[in-house]
Design a protein around this motif. Structure first.
Motif, PDB file in Angstrom:
ATOM      1  N   LYS A 131     -12.752   2.758   0.323  1.00 58.96           N
ATOM      2  CA  LYS A 131     -11.984   3.751  -0.418  1.00 58.96           C
ATOM      3  C   LYS A 131     -10.613   3.929   0.233  1.00 58.96           C
ATOM      4  O   LYS A 131     -10.515   4.091   1.448  1.00 58.96           O
ATOM      5  CB  LYS A 131     -12.739   5.076  -0.431  1.00 58.96           C
ATOM      6  N   GLU A 132      -9.579   3.872  -0.589  1.00 58.86           N
ATOM      7  CA  GLU A 132      -8.216   4.008  -0.058  1.00 58.86           C
ATOM      8  C   GLU A 132      -7.356   4.702  -1.103  1.00 58.86           C
ATOM      9  O   GLU A 132      -7.547   4.523  -2.308  1.00 58.86           O
ATOM     10  CB  GLU A 132      -7.657   2.617   0.271  1.00 58.86           C
ATOM     11  N   ASN A 133      -6.399   5.448  -0.637  1.00 60.35           N
ATOM     12  CA  ASN A 133      -5.456   6.165  -1.481  1.00 60.35           C
ATOM     13  C   ASN A 133      -4.618   5.170  -2.294  1.00 60.35           C
ATOM     14  O   ASN A 133      -4.198   4.134  -1.782  1.00 60.35           O
ATOM     15  CB  ASN A 133      -4.569   7.023  -0.562  1.00 60.35           C
ATOM     16  N   PHE A 134      -4.317   5.510  -3.552  1.00 63.75           N
ATOM     17  CA  PHE A 134      -3.553   4.628  -4.436  1.00 63.75           C
ATOM     18  C   PHE A 134      -2.180   4.279  -3.847  1.00 63.75           C
ATOM     19  O   PHE A 134      -1.703   3.150  -3.995  1.00 63.75           O
ATOM     20  CB  PHE A 134      -3.389   5.261  -5.823  1.00 63.75           C
ATOM     21  N   LEU A 135      -1.548   5.214  -3.178  1.00 63.03           N
ATOM     22  CA  LEU A 135      -0.238   4.963  -2.575  1.00 63.03           C
ATOM     23  C   LEU A 135      -0.295   3.818  -1.567  1.00 63.03           C
ATOM     24  O   LEU A 135       0.630   3.016  -1.459  1.00 63.03           O
ATOM     25  CB  LEU A 135       0.284   6.238  -1.898  1.00 63.03           C
ATOM     26  N   ILE A 136      -1.401   3.704  -0.852  1.00 63.94           N
ATOM     27  CA  ILE A 136      -1.570   2.616   0.125  1.00 63.94           C
ATOM     28  C   ILE A 136      -1.559   1.268  -0.600  1.00 63.94           C
ATOM     29  O   ILE A 136      -0.965   0.303  -0.119  1.00 63.94           O
ATOM     30  CB  ILE A 136      -2.869   2.809   0.937  1.00 63.94           C
ATOM     31  N   TYR A 137      -2.184   1.197  -1.758  1.00 69.89           N
ATOM     32  CA  TYR A 137      -2.161  -0.038  -2.556  1.00 69.89           C
ATOM     33  C   TYR A 137      -0.716  -0.396  -2.914  1.00 69.89           C
ATOM     34  O   TYR A 137      -0.304  -1.552  -2.804  1.00 69.89           O
ATOM     35  CB  TYR A 137      -2.960   0.123  -3.856  1.00 69.89           C
ATOM     36  N   CYS A 138       0.048   0.595  -3.351  1.00 69.66           N
ATOM     37  CA  CYS A 138       1.432   0.360  -3.780  1.00 69.66           C
ATOM     38  C   CYS A 138       2.329  -0.106  -2.634  1.00 69.66           C
ATOM     39  O   CYS A 138       3.281  -0.856  -2.853  1.00 69.66           O
ATOM     40  CB  CYS A 138       2.017   1.635  -4.387  1.00 69.66           C
ATOM     41  N   MET A 139       2.027   0.327  -1.441  1.00 65.07           N
ATOM     42  CA  MET A 139       2.865  -0.014  -0.277  1.00 65.07           C
ATOM     43  C   MET A 139       2.616  -1.426   0.251  1.00 65.07           C
ATOM     44  O   MET A 139       3.395  -1.919   1.070  1.00 65.07           O
ATOM     45  CB  MET A 139       2.609   0.995   0.838  1.00 65.07           C
ATOM     46  N   GLN A 140       1.570  -2.085  -0.192  1.00 65.33           N
ATOM     47  CA  GLN A 140       1.185  -3.356   0.422  1.00 65.33           C
ATOM     48  C   GLN A 140       2.170  -4.500   0.167  1.00 65.33           C
ATOM     49  O   GLN A 140       2.391  -5.319   1.053  1.00 65.33           O
ATOM     50  CB  GLN A 140      -0.227  -3.757  -0.001  1.00 65.33           C
ATOM     51  N   ILE A 141       2.768  -4.571  -0.998  1.00 62.30           N
ATOM     52  CA  ILE A 141       3.693  -5.691  -1.263  1.00 62.30           C
ATOM     53  C   ILE A 141       4.922  -5.617  -0.360  1.00 62.30           C
ATOM     54  O   ILE A 141       5.213  -6.578   0.358  1.00 62.30           O
ATOM     55  CB  ILE A 141       4.058  -5.784  -2.753  1.00 62.30           C
ATOM     56  N   PRO A 142       5.657  -4.491  -0.340  1.00 61.31           N
ATOM     57  CA  PRO A 142       6.804  -4.468   0.586  1.00 61.31           C
ATOM     58  C   PRO A 142       6.368  -4.570   2.050  1.00 61.31           C
ATOM     59  O   PRO A 142       7.046  -5.223   2.850  1.00 61.31           O
ATOM     60  CB  PRO A 142       7.489  -3.126   0.293  1.00 61.31           C
ATOM     61  N   SER A 143       5.240  -3.963   2.386  1.00 62.72           N
ATOM     62  CA  SER A 143       4.752  -4.020   3.759  1.00 62.72           C
ATOM     63  C   SER A 143       4.424  -5.459   4.172  1.00 62.72           C
ATOM     64  O   SER A 143       4.710  -5.868   5.302  1.00 62.72           O
ATOM     65  CB  SER A 143       3.511  -3.133   3.896  1.00 62.72           C
ATOM     66  N   THR A 144       3.845  -6.219   3.261  1.00 62.81           N
ATOM     67  CA  THR A 144       3.520  -7.620   3.549  1.00 62.81           C
ATOM     68  C   THR A 144       4.784  -8.413   3.844  1.00 62.81           C
ATOM     69  O   THR A 144       4.839  -9.169   4.814  1.00 62.81           O
ATOM     70  CB  THR A 144       2.753  -8.252   2.368  1.00 62.81           C
ATOM     71  N   ILE A 145       5.797  -8.224   3.025  1.00 66.46           N
ATOM     72  CA  ILE A 145       7.060  -8.954   3.209  1.00 66.46           C
ATOM     73  C   ILE A 145       7.706  -8.569   4.540  1.00 66.46           C
ATOM     74  O   ILE A 145       8.099  -9.434   5.329  1.00 66.46           O
ATOM     75  CB  ILE A 145       8.019  -8.690   2.027  1.00 66.46           C
ATOM     76  N   ILE A 146       7.789  -7.275   4.806  1.00 70.80           N
ATOM     77  CA  ILE A 146       8.428  -6.803   6.042  1.00 70.80           C
ATOM     78  C   ILE A 146       7.672  -7.303   7.275  1.00 70.80           C
ATOM     79  O   ILE A 146       8.271  -7.801   8.227  1.00 70.80           O
ATOM     80  CB  ILE A 146       8.536  -5.266   6.041  1.00 70.80           C
ATOM     81  N   GLN A 147       6.331  -7.195   7.244  1.00 74.36           N
ATOM     82  CA  GLN A 147       5.562  -7.609   8.412  1.00 74.36           C
ATOM     83  C   GLN A 147       5.586  -9.126   8.597  1.00 74.36           C
ATOM     84  O   GLN A 147       5.610  -9.613   9.726  1.00 74.36           O
ATOM     85  CB  GLN A 147       4.139  -7.058   8.332  1.00 74.36           C
ATOM     86  N   ALA A 148       5.624  -9.882   7.500  1.00 72.11           N
ATOM     87  CA  ALA A 148       5.740 -11.341   7.625  1.00 72.11           C
ATOM     88  C   ALA A 148       7.082 -11.703   8.258  1.00 72.11           C
ATOM     89  O   ALA A 148       7.150 -12.599   9.117  1.00 72.11           O
ATOM     90  CB  ALA A 148       5.588 -12.013   6.260  1.00 72.11           C
ATOM     91  N   LEU A 149       8.133 -11.020   7.879  1.00 71.35           N
ATOM     92  CA  LEU A 149       9.439 -11.249   8.504  1.00 71.35           C
ATOM     93  C   LEU A 149       9.406 -10.840   9.980  1.00 71.35           C
ATOM     94  O   LEU A 149      10.075 -11.449  10.812  1.00 71.35           O
ATOM     95  CB  LEU A 149      10.532 -10.488   7.755  1.00 71.35           C
TER      96      LEU A 149
END
Length: 178
Positions: A131-149
């Motif tokens: 179970k996870e908050n919907f906002l956490i789902y929304c943050m994953q795309i930019p977070s993935t890009i930033i963390q990969a960089l």
């Protein structure tokens, strides 16, 4: 050796950490994993225990035929993996297969980061529903890009960790003011 990295997700037992760990254990036993690295530091000042230590406490009472290693410094998915790699580099045993456990929300991020960080290993990313908050789902795309960089550019990695520490402090202050 078959090795698992278990990404931590907070120290609130209401977040179904026990269910998550039971799924990890079942997979580990069924796939003959020899060693687990439990990852996660203290992500909230109000917490007296790291994510890795909490997971270890939950697993301690079980008679497991698994070696457990704690990584207690990380506060982001990126750092779960980077700090685990530092630990892995100290092992004498050759790693036949590396499994990275995470929740379904972060599977894409963990998959992408593992391809960069663990490019010399045979890696499989395993996810479980949690179970996870919907906002956490929304943050994953930019977070993935930033963390990969952040993997590619060490200066950005330092900014990521500092920003996350500041965010955690802000959230702690907000919770205390309520």
């Amino acid at each position: 050796m078959k090795l698992g990295i278990v990404c931590g997700y907070g120290t609130d037992l209401n977040n179904d950490i026990e269910g998550y760990l039971n799924s990890v254990l079942e997979f580990s036993i069924n796939n003959n994993i020899n060693k687990l690295i439990l990852t996660g530091g203290i992500t909230q000042k109000s917490s007296k225990i790291s994510e890795a230590s909490l997971m270890h406490q939950i697993l301690e009472g079980l008679n497991l035929d698994l070696e457990i290693v704690l990584e207690e410094e990380s506060i982001t998915t990126l750092h779960n993996l980077l700090y685990s790699k530092k630990i892995i580099n100290t092992f004498d045993e050759k790693i036949e297969k590396l499994y990275i456990f995470c929740d379904a929300v972060r599977i894409f991020k963990v998959f992408c980061l593992s391809k960069i960080i663990f490019n010399n290993y045979s890696v499989e990313t395993i996810y479980f529903q949690r179970k996870e908050n919907f906002l956490i789902y929304c943050m994953q795309i930019p977070s993935t890009i930033i963390q990969a960089l952040g993997v590619i550019f060490p200066e950005l990695e330092k900014i990521i960790i500092t920003s996350r520490q500041q965010w955690n402090e802000l959230m702690d202050s907000y919770k205390q003011s309520k």
